[in-house]
Design an enzyme around this catalytic site. Structure first.
Site, PDB file in Angstrom:
ATOM      1  N   SER A  14       0.813  -1.214   0.000  1.00  0.00           N
ATOM      2  CA  SER A  14       0.000   0.000   0.000  1.00  0.00           C
ATOM      3  C   SER A  14       0.851   1.271   0.000  1.00  0.00           C
ATOM      4  O   SER A  14       0.604   2.210   0.750  1.00  0.00           O
ATOM      5  CB  SER A  14      -0.924   0.003   1.230  1.00  0.00           C
ATOM      6  OG  SER A  14      -1.954   0.937   1.085  1.00  0.00           O
ATOM      7  N   CYS A  16       2.682   6.350  -7.364  1.00  0.00           N
ATOM      8  CA  CYS A  16       2.536   7.524  -8.230  1.00  0.00           C
ATOM      9  C   CYS A  16       3.267   8.750  -7.671  1.00  0.00           C
ATOM     10  O   CYS A  16       3.505   9.717  -8.397  1.00  0.00           O
ATOM     11  CB  CYS A  16       1.059   7.854  -8.423  1.00  0.00           C
ATOM     12  SG  CYS A  16       0.155   6.585  -9.344  1.00  0.00           S
ATOM     13  N   TYR A  26      -8.965 -15.269  -9.349  1.00  0.00           N
ATOM     14  CA  TYR A  26      -9.375 -13.996  -9.921  1.00  0.00           C
ATOM     15  C   TYR A  26      -8.129 -13.132 -10.154  1.00  0.00           C
ATOM     16  O   TYR A  26      -7.053 -13.393  -9.602  1.00  0.00           O
ATOM     17  CB  TYR A  26     -10.332 -13.270  -8.978  1.00  0.00           C
ATOM     18  CG  TYR A  26     -11.591 -14.056  -8.668  1.00  0.00           C
ATOM     19  CD1 TYR A  26     -12.783 -13.772  -9.308  1.00  0.00           C
ATOM     20  CD2 TYR A  26     -11.573 -15.083  -7.716  1.00  0.00           C
ATOM     21  CE1 TYR A  26     -13.943 -14.499  -9.029  1.00  0.00           C
ATOM     22  CE2 TYR A  26     -12.733 -15.814  -7.428  1.00  0.00           C
ATOM     23  CZ  TYR A  26     -13.906 -15.512  -8.089  1.00  0.00           C
ATOM     24  OH  TYR A  26     -15.034 -16.223  -7.821  1.00  0.00           O
ATOM     25  N   GLY A  61      -6.029  -5.347 -11.751  1.00  0.00           N
ATOM     26  CA  GLY A  61      -4.893  -4.444 -11.821  1.00  0.00           C
ATOM     27  C   GLY A  61      -4.193  -4.389 -13.163  1.00  0.00           C
ATOM     28  O   GLY A  61      -4.742  -4.766 -14.209  1.00  0.00           O
ATOM     29  N   LYS A  98     -19.250  30.567 -19.965  1.00  0.00           N
ATOM     30  CA  LYS A  98     -19.237  29.568 -21.040  1.00  0.00           C
ATOM     31  C   LYS A  98     -17.907  28.837 -20.954  1.00  0.00           C
ATOM     32  O   LYS A  98     -16.899  29.285 -21.489  1.00  0.00           O
ATOM     33  CB  LYS A  98     -19.430  30.222 -22.405  1.00  0.00           C
ATOM     34  CG  LYS A  98     -20.833  30.746 -22.643  1.00  0.00           C
ATOM     35  CD  LYS A  98     -21.077  31.106 -24.103  1.00  0.00           C
ATOM     36  CE  LYS A  98     -20.266  32.309 -24.528  1.00  0.00           C
ATOM     37  NZ  LYS A  98     -20.649  32.768 -25.892  1.00  0.00           N
TER      38      LYS A  98
END
Length: 547
Positions: A38, A42, A276, A279, A431
């Site tokens: 964990s 990034c 299973y 990722g 806008k």
């Protein structure tokens, strides 16, 4: 019941914590071959520069905290080396000893590993690194602290490569980027990537595209390119892509697909019952094309982990697929994308149209407003949104997130002007550029305007088209696209007789907005007119650093 999870980052840990929230009695074991679970992979490049100052901030959770809060049996330094699907056991290697662990359900979340090309001489290179986990960044930091490199080469200009390049520059290191593709960030279209190339060059980086490294000399201190050129360096970062960690799955007889990715069904189950996978290692469905793809991003991995936990807990969940939404900051510019690129659409043979629009991140009259340049790709008949890319100093994330949501929600370009986005001068415009992209796309669909792209300009020149730039004389004098004459928009009605009616008229301005107004004016006087999409702004970005 015991669920064993192989891989303790992103998808694996999301599955573990969700399973515990759904079932307090389940025995949940997480096997992680590395020292950390964990962790914030990034965030690794930003630790290199010191923007993230504390190494511990990269460690989101520890085995002890996960045990205390979720009663999870987290086992670092524990590598799953074999799976016996018939007997439902996993062979685990830990500190030179191997033991067998039984399971009822098994979740594979092995992630992906950096691809290392077989460069000649790379085995003798001392200072060549990849970046995928905390031990990787530790090695890089040790090298920088001890060897004090003055020059670095980053091979590969994808997201991680550009993040590393920026953060090495912030450490005072001279950086050269080598990218085999025609432009940096090959996952976006070339004209959008031009803005990032310009930002890299403006910050002192040497950017080499359409070139590749073929060999390492002098223990990795000299890199030889395919052109015969050589680059001297003290440090090399390899960032040329990733490959799925599929060896364990393959040895267990699990079916693999494209690029060695693990095949799973809509419930994330592999070809082997009760096993299973989630990722970066799995093949998913592209929600736009319904074709197989691989998307190595954190957000889909975390979602998949939660969903596979739901499936194992007996809930009905379906893997709907992904569209690939990503973002990267490069110094003072940010570029983001979602969905398909123009290059992908061409390869697929799709009928599509493109609009480029520019706007401000917030009201232009409010201080520090900055430009957002947005590209929208769509079906000209149905209005289906195929993809979008945006670049700018601020607010890019918001706009691409909106368009990613629109794609997921199956909105069309007709819905984009209807989006009611927050507006007050510090945060937006009345806008928004997303609304404007919808208006521009609708104009094309409803045949109110016709456009051409910059890459089509040379061909229309050869047919004798008449090229008119409607910017002011002052703007035109500062730079123009070759072949265009200047007739300012505010003088166009008076000078319309100077424009031939027997030729196709191509109009340009700064970004395409004023030339759109001119095109509407001339079209109503029976001129055959087209608007140059992106206009001089795009031309300037593409040509800024050309020799």
């Amino acid at each position: 019941m015991r669920t064993v999870i192989i891989g303790g980052v992103a998808g694996g840990m999301s599955a573990a914590t969700r399973l515990r929230r759904l079932d307090e009695t389940m025995d949940i074991v997480i096997l992680e071959k590395g020292p950390y679970v964990s962790f914030a992979n990034c965030g690794l490049p930003y630790y290199v520069s010191g923007e993230i100052s504390e190494r511990d901030d990269l460690l989101v959770q520890t085995p002890e905290k996960l045990k205390a809060r979720f009663n999870l049996d987290v086992r670092p330094f524990s590598e799953a080396v074999a799976i016996d699907a018939s007997n439902k056991t996993v062979s685990v290697s830990h500190v030179d000893a191997t033991y067998e662990l039984t399971y009822d359900k098994l979740i594979l979340s092995p992630g992906a590993k950096p691809f290392i090309p077989p460069f000649e001489g790379i085995d003798e290179a001392d200072s060549v690194f990849t970046l995928r986990n905390v031990p990787d960044v530790d090695k890089i930091m040790t090298n920088i602290d001890n060897q004090k490199p003055k020059k670095a080469v980053v091979i590969g200009a994808g997201f991680i490569g550009l993040e590393m390049a920026e953060n090495l520059v912030h450490r005072g290191i001279e950086v050269t980027i080598v990218e085999m593709a025609p432009h940096v960030l090959p996952t976006v279209d070339s004209e959008m990537a031009s803005f990032i190339t310009n930002e890299l060059v403006a910050n002192g980086l040497n950017v080499l595209t359409e070139k590749s490294v073929v060999s390492f000399k002098n223990q990795g201190k000299t890199l030889i390119l395919n052109t015969g050129e050589s680059i001297e360096t003290d440090l090399v970062i390899l960032s040329v892509g990733v490959r799925p960690e599929n060896e364990l799955a393959q040895s267990a007889g699990i079916k693999l697909g494209m690029r060695g990715g693990i095949l799973v069904d809509a419930s994330y189950e592999t070809s082997v019952k009760d096993i299973y996978a989630v990722g970066d290692a799995i093949i998913v469905t592209n929600q736009i094309t319904n074709e197989d793809t691989m998307i190595a991003l954190a957000s889909p991995a975390n979602r998949q982990g939660r969903q596979v936990a739901d499936v194992i807990a007996g809930m009905k969940r379906t893997n709907r697929g992904s569209i690939g939404t990503a973002i990267v900051r490069v110094f003072n510019q940010t570029i983001a994308s979602t969905g398909l690129t123009e290059r992908q659409l061409e390869k697929l043979g799709y009928d599509f149209q493109v609009v480029h629009v520019d706007g401000k991140n917030h009201a232009g009259y409010y201080p520090n407003a900055s430009m957002i340049f947005l590209k929208l790709l769509f079906n000209p008949k149905t209005g289906e949104i195929y993809g979008a890319q945006a670049v700018g100093a601020d607010g890019v994330d918001k706009r691409i997130d909106i368009l990613a949501t629109a794609i997921k929600g199956k909105l069309t370009v007709e819905d984009l002007p209807e989006l009611e986005l927050t507006y007050v001068p510090p945060f937006g415009s009345a806008k928004d550029v997303v609304n404007m992209a919808g208006y521009a796309a609708l104009n094309i669909i409803e045949n109110i305007t016709q456009t051409i792209q910059l890459h089509e300009l040379e061909d229309v020149k050869k047919t004798g088209a008449y090229l008119v730039d409607v910017r002011t004389k002052k703007e035109f004098a500062k730079g123009s696209i070759p072949g265009f004459i200047n007739l300012p928009l505010n003088e166009l009605r008076e000078k319309m007789n100077e424009i031939p009616k027997d030729k196709e008229i191509i109009l340009s301005c700064h970004s395409g907005q004023r030339s759109y107004i001119a095109s509407r004016m001339l079209a109503q006087y029976d001129y055959n007119v087209k608007n140059l999409d992106g206009s001089y702004l795009l031309y300037q970005a593409i040509n800024e650093n050309k020799k």
